[in-house]
Design a protein around this motif. Structure first.
Motif, PDB file in Angstrom:
ATOM      1  N   VAL A   1      51.655   7.428  -6.883  1.00  0.00           N
ATOM      2  CA  VAL A   1      50.475   7.480  -6.017  1.00  0.00           C
ATOM      3  C   VAL A   1      49.298   6.776  -6.674  1.00  0.00           C
ATOM      4  N   ARG A   2      49.143   6.962  -7.956  1.00  0.00           N
ATOM      5  CA  ARG A   2      48.041   6.287  -8.658  1.00  0.00           C
ATOM      6  C   ARG A   2      48.233   4.771  -8.659  1.00  0.00           C
ATOM      7  N   GLU A   3      49.485   4.310  -8.700  1.00  0.00           N
ATOM      8  CA  GLU A   3      49.747   2.870  -8.626  1.00  0.00           C
ATOM      9  C   GLU A   3      49.391   2.319  -7.249  1.00  0.00           C
ATOM     10  N   VAL A   4      49.774   3.054  -6.197  1.00  0.00           N
ATOM     11  CA  VAL A   4      49.451   2.613  -4.836  1.00  0.00           C
ATOM     12  C   VAL A   4      47.946   2.530  -4.639  1.00  0.00           C
ATOM     13  N   LEU A   5      47.211   3.458  -5.236  1.00  0.00           N
ATOM     14  CA  LEU A   5      45.763   3.550  -5.040  1.00  0.00           C
ATOM     15  C   LEU A   5      44.997   3.034  -6.259  1.00  0.00           C
ATOM     16  N   ALA A   6      45.608   2.128  -6.986  1.00  0.00           N
ATOM     17  CA  ALA A   6      44.976   1.584  -8.187  1.00  0.00           C
ATOM     18  C   ALA A   6      43.613   0.986  -7.853  1.00  0.00           C
ATOM     19  N   GLY A   7      42.655   1.225  -8.754  1.00  0.00           N
ATOM     20  CA  GLY A   7      41.308   0.716  -8.558  1.00  0.00           C
ATOM     21  C   GLY A   7      40.361   1.715  -7.945  1.00  0.00           C
ATOM     22  N   PHE A   8      40.908   2.842  -7.458  1.00  0.00           N
ATOM     23  CA  PHE A   8      40.081   3.877  -6.851  1.00  0.00           C
ATOM     24  C   PHE A   8      40.030   5.113  -7.748  1.00  0.00           C
ATOM     25  N   ASP A   9      39.018   5.927  -7.531  1.00  0.00           N
ATOM     26  CA  ASP A   9      38.845   7.194  -8.252  1.00  0.00           C
ATOM     27  C   ASP A   9      39.752   8.233  -7.607  1.00  0.00           C
ATOM     28  N   VAL A  10      40.844   8.599  -8.291  1.00  0.00           N
ATOM     29  CA  VAL A  10      41.873   9.491  -7.739  1.00  0.00           C
ATOM     30  C   VAL A  10      41.881  10.796  -8.532  1.00  0.00           C
ATOM     31  N   THR A  11      41.753  11.923  -7.828  1.00  0.00           N
ATOM     32  CA  THR A  11      41.779  13.243  -8.461  1.00  0.00           C
ATOM     33  C   THR A  11      42.937  14.056  -7.889  1.00  0.00           C
ATOM     34  N   LEU A  12      43.835  14.511  -8.754  1.00  0.00           N
ATOM     35  CA  LEU A  12      44.965  15.341  -8.326  1.00  0.00           C
ATOM     36  C   LEU A  12      44.467  16.743  -8.011  1.00  0.00           C
ATOM     37  N   THR A  13      44.841  17.285  -6.834  1.00  0.00           N
ATOM     38  CA  THR A  13      44.407  18.626  -6.446  1.00  0.00           C
ATOM     39  C   THR A  13      45.565  19.594  -6.225  1.00  0.00           C
ATOM     40  N   ASP A  14      46.783  19.091  -6.011  1.00  0.00           N
ATOM     41  CA  ASP A  14      47.912  19.989  -5.764  1.00  0.00           C
ATOM     42  C   ASP A  14      49.200  19.234  -6.054  1.00  0.00           C
ATOM     43  N   LEU A  15      50.165  19.908  -6.693  1.00  0.00           N
ATOM     44  CA  LEU A  15      51.417  19.250  -7.041  1.00  0.00           C
ATOM     45  C   LEU A  15      52.517  20.282  -7.203  1.00  0.00           C
ATOM     46  N   SER A  16      53.598  20.127  -6.445  1.00  0.00           N
ATOM     47  CA  SER A  16      54.758  21.007  -6.555  1.00  0.00           C
ATOM     48  C   SER A  16      56.016  20.160  -6.551  1.00  0.00           C
ATOM     49  N   ALA A  17      56.922  20.466  -7.457  1.00  0.00           N
ATOM     50  CA  ALA A  17      58.160  19.707  -7.579  1.00  0.00           C
ATOM     51  C   ALA A  17      59.066  19.946  -6.383  1.00  0.00           C
ATOM     52  N   GLY A  18      59.895  18.971  -6.081  1.00  0.00           N
ATOM     53  CA  GLY A  18      60.950  19.156  -5.099  1.00  0.00           C
ATOM     54  C   GLY A  18      62.154  19.823  -5.743  1.00  0.00           C
ATOM     55  N   ALA A  19      63.220  19.934  -4.971  1.00  0.00           N
ATOM     56  CA  ALA A  19      64.452  20.543  -5.481  1.00  0.00           C
ATOM     57  C   ALA A  19      65.634  19.688  -5.049  1.00  0.00           C
ATOM     58  N   LEU A  20      66.476  19.323  -6.009  1.00  0.00           N
ATOM     59  CA  LEU A  20      67.689  18.586  -5.689  1.00  0.00           C
ATOM     60  C   LEU A  20      68.639  19.471  -4.888  1.00  0.00           C
TER      61      LEU A  20
END
Length: 349
Positions: A257-276
């Motif tokens: 996501v940071r690569e897609v939005l490179a150049g912008f100020d990006v702040t992570l607010t929520d993150l949960s792993a998936g499950a295989l």
């Protein structure tokens, strides 16, 4: 609460006890009392969660888990029946699944697998309040199993694994000015146009894992900006949600996501792993054979992710249509309640 009644009637009884996230005590009390009426079960209470298990010395253990809470009521209580359809808040997500599991807990006194039942609180709100996470911290041994089945609504199909989910806030800045003299300012909302163009042009992956196709999605879900009707805004915030296939780690998802939005100020607010999917595990294969179906990918995040992180194969399986969850018209097809009960009885008995 009599857990031995038909699971359809039990679903209605559960639905008629309101249990919006954070207010599950009354329903948890009823579930606890119902389980304690059966001496073959060891029962434990943790906050507004209720756990039960058999200790028959079987060589394998199956864990059945469901959340007791619902989203806020939307003029859809008490429950009502219309032919084969049972309407009411939580019918689909996921009191029908809870009812099936509670009925099995009460009636299967000699299952061929030992059983653990986990009914927990606060699944529908932020992850930090999730009762299953609290149980993992307080009673880790109660989550040991060869297979976990989460009763999320799947319309009686097996949905394997789940997507991961990530949210970020992307900020643009500018210079505030009077809109009558806009050349003196720098419009932060206009700068957000590049963010939206990148998201519009984004090509999401489709990934096949164990025969299940997971579809990714990167979407702007909220835009905040503006000061007043006559002011050039100096800040804009775009909230972006990434639903990613479970072959990505959380670190890989954030980096992408940071690569897609490179150049912008990006702040992570929520993150949960998936499950295989974990479909190669013998216990999962055995359950698939019992259902007579093939598994499909789970679109959305569920608590199977927590079990997968513990190394426990986990599947989503329950009555209820996931597309009806959280709607005013939420309902469940009672014939699917019966079918799920029959399938699980055949697998466990």
């Amino acid at each position: 609460m009599d857990l031995t009644v038909d699971p359809i009637a039990l679903t209605a009884a559960l639905v008629d006890v309101p249990s919006v996230s954070g207010d599950e005590e009354k329903l948890a009390d009823a579930v606890e009392a119902g389980l304690r009426a059966h001496p073959h079960l060891e029962v434990r209470r943790d906050g507004q969660a209720v756990l039960a298990r058999t200790t028959l010395g079987r060589s394998s253990r199956v864990l059945l888990a469901g959340h007791l809470d619902t989203v806020p009521i939307a003029d859809n209580l008490p429950s009502r029946r219309d032919g084969d359809l049972l309407y009411g808040c939580g019918t689909s997500d996921m009191k029908a699944g809870d009812a099936v599991f509670l009925h099995l807990a009460a009636t299967l006194t000699e299952p061929r697998h030992d059983l653990t039942l986990v009914f927990y609180d606060c699944e529908e709100v932020e992850a930090v309040r999730n009762g299953l996470g609290r149980i993992e911290r307080n009673h880790r041994d109660w989550l040991e199993a060869d297979l976990a089945i989460l009763g999320e609504p799947t319309d009686g199909e097996v949905e394997a694994g789940c997507q991961g989910t990530l949210r970020v806030e992307v900020r643009t800045s500018g210079t505030r000015a009077h809109s009558a003299r806009s050349w003196l300012g720098d419009n932060a909302i206009h700068h957000a146009g590049e963010i939206l163009r990148r998201l519009e042009d984004y090509a999401p992956r489709r990934v096949d894992i164990d025969g299940c196709e997971y579809r990714e999605g990167l979407q702007a879900v909220k835009v905040q900006g503006g000061v007043a009707g006559n002011v050039v805004p100096d800040e804009c915030v775009v909230t972006v949600n990434f639903r990613f296939a479970p072959d990505r780690s959380t670190e890989q998802a954030e980096r992408h996501v940071r690569e897609v939005l490179a150049g912008f100020d990006v702040t992570l607010t929520d993150l949960s792993a998936g499950a295989l999917p974990g479909l190669s595990q013998p216990a999962a294969q055995e359950f698939l054979r019992a259902t007579g179906t093939t598994a499909r990918a789970k679109y959305g995040w569920t608590d199977v992710s927590r079990f997968a992180a513990l190394g426990i194969p986990a599947l989503n399986y329950g009555p209820g249509n996931p597309n009806l969850a959280h709607t005013r018209d939420e309902h469940v097809d009672t014939t699917v309640i019966t079918r799920c009960t029959q399938v699980l009885t055949a697998f466990l008995a």
